[in-house]
Design a protein around this motif. Structure first.
Motif, PDB file in Angstrom:
ATOM      1  N   GLN A  50     -57.820-109.803  30.022  1.00  0.00           N
ATOM      2  CA  GLN A  50     -56.533-111.505  29.511  1.00  0.00           C
ATOM      3  C   GLN A  50     -57.376-112.063  28.415  1.00  0.00           C
ATOM      4  O   GLN A  50     -57.234-112.972  27.580  1.00  0.00           O
ATOM      5  N   VAL A  51     -58.616-112.096  28.362  1.00  0.00           N
ATOM      6  CA  VAL A  51     -59.589-113.210  27.719  1.00  0.00           C
ATOM      7  C   VAL A  51     -60.273-112.147  25.910  1.00  0.00           C
ATOM      8  O   VAL A  51     -60.841-112.319  24.601  1.00  0.00           O
ATOM      9  N   ALA A  52     -59.794-111.324  26.010  1.00  0.00           N
ATOM     10  CA  ALA A  52     -60.489-110.564  24.386  1.00  0.00           C
ATOM     11  C   ALA A  52     -59.259-110.319  23.403  1.00  0.00           C
ATOM     12  O   ALA A  52     -58.223-110.327  23.588  1.00  0.00           O
ATOM     13  N   SER A  53     -59.833-110.524  22.491  1.00  0.00           N
ATOM     14  CA  SER A  53     -59.202-110.446  21.386  1.00  0.00           C
ATOM     15  C   SER A  53     -58.181-109.249  21.242  1.00  0.00           C
ATOM     16  O   SER A  53     -57.069-108.839  20.003  1.00  0.00           O
ATOM     17  N   TYR A  54     -58.956-107.716  21.188  1.00  0.00           N
ATOM     18  CA  TYR A  54     -58.000-106.553  21.507  1.00  0.00           C
ATOM     19  C   TYR A  54     -58.177-105.517  22.807  1.00  0.00           C
ATOM     20  O   TYR A  54     -60.256-105.968  23.246  1.00  0.00           O
ATOM     21  N   ILE A  55     -57.249-105.166  23.017  1.00  0.00           N
ATOM     22  CA  ILE A  55     -57.668-103.830  24.139  1.00  0.00           C
ATOM     23  C   ILE A  55     -57.793-102.700  23.553  1.00  0.00           C
ATOM     24  O   ILE A  55     -56.965-101.816  22.677  1.00  0.00           O
ATOM     25  N   THR A  56     -59.006-101.871  23.630  1.00  0.00           N
ATOM     26  CA  THR A  56     -58.686-100.572  23.017  1.00  0.00           C
ATOM     27  C   THR A  56     -58.822 -99.023  24.077  1.00  0.00           C
ATOM     28  O   THR A  56     -58.083 -99.609  24.738  1.00  0.00           O
ATOM     29  N   ASP A  57     -59.172 -98.560  23.732  1.00  0.00           N
ATOM     30  CA  ASP A  57     -58.548 -97.100  24.402  1.00  0.00           C
ATOM     31  C   ASP A  57     -59.889 -97.363  25.867  1.00  0.00           C
ATOM     32  O   ASP A  57     -61.056 -98.282  25.943  1.00  0.00           O
ATOM     33  N   THR A  58     -59.479 -96.347  26.203  1.00  0.00           N
ATOM     34  CA  THR A  58     -61.097 -96.776  28.251  1.00  0.00           C
ATOM     35  C   THR A  58     -61.959 -95.573  27.097  1.00  0.00           C
ATOM     36  O   THR A  58     -62.051 -94.930  26.403  1.00  0.00           O
ATOM     37  N   ASN A  59     -63.297 -95.936  28.310  1.00  0.00           N
ATOM     38  CA  ASN A  59     -64.428 -95.651  27.444  1.00  0.00           C
ATOM     39  C   ASN A  59     -64.804 -93.586  27.696  1.00  0.00           C
ATOM     40  O   ASN A  59     -65.277 -92.626  27.085  1.00  0.00           O
ATOM     41  N   ASN A  60     -63.807 -93.469  28.359  1.00  0.00           N
ATOM     42  CA  ASN A  60     -63.341 -92.223  28.194  1.00  0.00           C
ATOM     43  C   ASN A  60     -62.626 -91.020  26.716  1.00  0.00           C
ATOM     44  O   ASN A  60     -62.798 -89.893  26.796  1.00  0.00           O
ATOM     45  N   LYS A  61     -62.225 -91.866  26.542  1.00  0.00           N
ATOM     46  CA  LYS A  61     -61.088 -91.381  25.079  1.00  0.00           C
ATOM     47  C   LYS A  61     -61.480 -91.953  23.704  1.00  0.00           C
ATOM     48  O   LYS A  61     -60.918 -92.632  23.149  1.00  0.00           O
ATOM     49  N   ASP A  62     -62.854 -92.481  23.715  1.00  0.00           N
ATOM     50  CA  ASP A  62     -63.311 -92.780  23.155  1.00  0.00           C
ATOM     51  C   ASP A  62     -63.397 -93.756  21.922  1.00  0.00           C
ATOM     52  O   ASP A  62     -62.309 -94.987  20.970  1.00  0.00           O
ATOM     53  N   GLY A  63     -63.106 -95.303  23.347  1.00  0.00           N
ATOM     54  CA  GLY A  63     -62.645 -96.170  22.986  1.00  0.00           C
ATOM     55  C   GLY A  63     -64.019 -97.391  22.335  1.00  0.00           C
ATOM     56  O   GLY A  63     -62.978 -98.147  21.258  1.00  0.00           O
ATOM     57  N   ILE A  64     -64.413 -97.164  22.178  1.00  0.00           N
ATOM     58  CA  ILE A  64     -65.989 -98.134  21.112  1.00  0.00           C
ATOM     59  C   ILE A  64     -65.298 -97.344  19.962  1.00  0.00           C
ATOM     60  O   ILE A  64     -64.906 -98.397  18.944  1.00  0.00           O
ATOM     61  N   TYR A  65     -65.071 -96.428  19.411  1.00  0.00           N
ATOM     62  CA  TYR A  65     -64.651 -95.875  18.147  1.00  0.00           C
ATOM     63  C   TYR A  65     -63.953 -96.517  17.711  1.00  0.00           C
ATOM     64  O   TYR A  65     -63.624 -97.479  16.885  1.00  0.00           O
ATOM     65  N   LYS A  66     -62.290 -96.265  18.475  1.00  0.00           N
ATOM     66  CA  LYS A  66     -61.438 -96.869  18.106  1.00  0.00           C
ATOM     67  C   LYS A  66     -60.911 -98.205  18.349  1.00  0.00           C
ATOM     68  O   LYS A  66     -60.105 -98.746  17.318  1.00  0.00           O
ATOM     69  N   GLY A  67     -61.644 -98.951  18.899  1.00  0.00           N
ATOM     70  CA  GLY A  67     -62.216-100.823  18.259  1.00  0.00           C
ATOM     71  C   GLY A  67     -62.989-100.885  16.992  1.00  0.00           C
ATOM     72  O   GLY A  67     -62.545-101.841  16.869  1.00  0.00           O
ATOM     73  N   LEU A  68     -63.419-100.722  16.903  1.00  0.00           N
ATOM     74  CA  LEU A  68     -64.418-100.627  15.625  1.00  0.00           C
ATOM     75  C   LEU A  68     -63.470-100.165  14.604  1.00  0.00           C
ATOM     76  O   LEU A  68     -63.215-100.684  13.566  1.00  0.00           O
ATOM     77  N   ARG A  69     -63.090 -99.273  14.556  1.00  0.00           N
ATOM     78  CA  ARG A  69     -62.058 -98.641  13.704  1.00  0.00           C
ATOM     79  C   ARG A  69     -60.586-100.041  13.769  1.00  0.00           C
ATOM     80  O   ARG A  69     -60.035-100.087  11.812  1.00  0.00           O
ATOM     81  N   HIS A  70     -60.354-100.200  14.556  1.00  0.00           N
ATOM     82  CA  HIS A  70     -59.295-101.658  14.401  1.00  0.00           C
ATOM     83  C   HIS A  70     -59.955-102.594  13.743  1.00  0.00           C
ATOM     84  O   HIS A  70     -59.082-103.339  13.100  1.00  0.00           O
ATOM     85  N   PHE A  71     -61.029-102.760  13.546  1.00  0.00           N
ATOM     86  CA  PHE A  71     -61.615-103.674  13.426  1.00  0.00           C
ATOM     87  C   PHE A  71     -61.752-103.597  11.819  1.00  0.00           C
ATOM     88  O   PHE A  71     -62.589-104.216  10.658  1.00  0.00           O
ATOM     89  N   ASN A  72     -61.434-102.551  11.575  1.00  0.00           N
ATOM     90  CA  ASN A  72     -62.768-101.310   9.889  1.00  0.00           C
ATOM     91  C   ASN A  72     -63.767-101.876   9.695  1.00  0.00           C
ATOM     92  O   ASN A  72     -63.798-102.476   8.907  1.00  0.00           O
ATOM     93  N   LEU A  73     -64.675-102.018  11.470  1.00  0.00           N
ATOM     94  CA  LEU A  73     -66.172-101.444  10.935  1.00  0.00           C
ATOM     95  C   LEU A  73     -66.856-100.063  10.457  1.00  0.00           C
ATOM     96  O   LEU A  73     -68.070-100.772  10.352  1.00  0.00           O
ATOM     97  N   VAL A  74     -65.901 -99.987  10.589  1.00  0.00           N
ATOM     98  CA  VAL A  74     -66.150 -97.946  10.934  1.00  0.00           C
ATOM     99  C   VAL A  74     -65.506 -97.204  10.050  1.00  0.00           C
ATOM    100  O   VAL A  74     -64.514 -97.592  10.111  1.00  0.00           O
ATOM    101  N   GLU A  75     -65.583 -96.246   9.059  1.00  0.00           N
ATOM    102  CA  GLU A  75     -64.676 -95.743   8.792  1.00  0.00           C
ATOM    103  C   GLU A  75     -64.149 -94.133   9.253  1.00  0.00           C
ATOM    104  O   GLU A  75     -65.004 -94.529  10.113  1.00  0.00           O
ATOM    105  N   GLU A  76     -63.573 -93.849   9.246  1.00  0.00           N
ATOM    106  CA  GLU A  76     -62.689 -93.050  10.109  1.00  0.00           C
ATOM    107  C   GLU A  76     -63.456 -91.864  10.005  1.00  0.00           C
ATOM    108  O   GLU A  76     -64.032 -91.596   9.106  1.00  0.00           O
ATOM    109  N   GLN A  77     -63.387 -91.568  11.230  1.00  0.00           N
ATOM    110  CA  GLN A  77     -64.008 -89.896  11.201  1.00  0.00           C
ATOM    111  C   GLN A  77     -63.209 -88.654  12.578  1.00  0.00           C
ATOM    112  O   GLN A  77     -61.924 -89.031  12.839  1.00  0.00           O
ATOM    113  N   ASN A  78     -63.517 -87.820  12.211  1.00  0.00           N
ATOM    114  CA  ASN A  78     -62.652 -86.495  12.637  1.00  0.00           C
ATOM    115  C   ASN A  78     -63.645 -86.526  14.702  1.00  0.00           C
ATOM    116  O   ASN A  78     -64.378 -86.252  14.732  1.00  0.00           O
ATOM    117  N   VAL A  79     -62.510 -87.355  15.520  1.00  0.00           N
ATOM    118  CA  VAL A  79     -63.356 -86.824  16.682  1.00  0.00           C
ATOM    119  C   VAL A  79     -62.360 -86.435  17.982  1.00  0.00           C
ATOM    120  O   VAL A  79     -61.173 -86.178  17.594  1.00  0.00           O
TER     121      VAL A  79
END
Length: 287
Positions: free
Chosen positions: A258-287
């Motif tokens: 409820q308080v977060a700026s963005y909700i990403t995927d789960t910890n089992n489904k590349d949630g960290i990468y997808k969250g960073l990708r949403h904010f354009n902090l990392v380049e696209e990668q094949n996962v």
């Protein structure tokens, strides 16, 4: 690509950095490497102890960590801040745990000691089991811990006097949330925070993951407007709600999301990468 002004990224560990199989996904490792290549500081903000954290700092090349929910803050080279709990408060909590037969653990600079039940609960099987149990069943599971398993793995009270000769930075009490709320009234000088439906973390008033991040910001010269955080639990709510860029995991609690700026995927489904990708902090990668 437009880059955000982010100087530091912090990850919670359980349910965020780690999958339910207690591993760090390949996509997360690659994303962290990209952040570091861009000169962004990468750290952890967790209720875990320094010894547990150090294995991930070493393997992932991380820069810093907020341990014990802000009670112990350090970099790869030095301890930036630490605040032990007052012995009087420890003694009172031990008396309470003994009176009401509650398991209690103690967090030192070298690790967590005390309750055999809670040590067992941090294992891989117990962790995966707890992720599968609906939160509405937490009371029943807690009853089993306190009244049945406790017979097999009793609290070793004889070790208390030895343990409290060391600085204690966090206590962990096996108890339900309603009981923890009542305890907060009896111990106004302490903060009771939760990353599990079965236990509460007890720290000094005025400390938190967010305050720990701010202390590292003073050390490294960044503000909370230049920070991104990832978390999934109720002890992440303050940092998720108050830093500029915050990401809650899909597997997180309702309150955290409820308080977060963005909700990403789960910890089992590349949630960290997808969250960073949403904010354009990392380049696209094949996962």
């Amino acid at each position: 690509m437009r880059w955000l002004t982010v100087k530091a990224v912090f990850f919670d560990i359980d349910g965020t950095l780690l999958t339910d199989h207690r591993t760090v996904s390949k996509s997360t490792i690659l994303a962290i490497n990209q952040l570091k290549a861009r000169g962004i500081l990468v750290g952890l903000a967790t209720g875990r102890d320094p010894r547990f954290i150090l294995q991930y700092m070493a393997s992932l090349g991380l820069d810093m960590a907020v341990a014990y929910n802000g009670q112990y803050v350090f970099t790869r080279d030095e301890v930036v801040f630490s605040q032990p709990i007052e012995k009087e408060d420890i003694d009172k909590m031990i008396a309470y745990a003994e009176k009401f037969q509650r398991d209690l653990s103690f967090g030192t600079a070298l690790g967590v000691v005390g309750s055999g039940i809670m040590s067992m609960g941090t294992g891989n099987f117990a962790y995966r089991f707890s992720r599968m149990v609906p939160e509405v069943c937490a009371g029943f599971v807690n009853f089993i811990f306190n009244h049945i398993i406790r017979i097999v793995r009793p609290q070793n009270k004889g070790s208390f006097n030895h343990l409290i000769t060391q600085p204690i930075y966090q206590m962990m009490l096996l108890t339900m949330e309603k009981e923890a709320q009542r305890l907060a009234e009896y111990f106004p000088q302490l903060t009771f925070t939760r990353s599990s439906p079965y236990a509460t973390d007890i720290i000094c008033k005025g400390n938190s993951k967010l305050i720990g991040i701010k202390r590292l910001g003073d050390f490294y010269h960044f503000s909370t407007d230049e920070v991104m955080v990832f978390g999934d639990s109720n002890n992440d709510i303050e940092m998720l709600g108050e830093v500029r860029y915050s990401v809650a995991m899909k597997n997180g609690t309702k309150q955290a999301k409820q308080v977060a700026s963005y909700i990403t995927d789960t910890n089992n489904k590349d949630g960290i990468y997808k969250g960073l990708r949403h904010f354009n902090l990392v380049e696209e990668q094949n996962v």
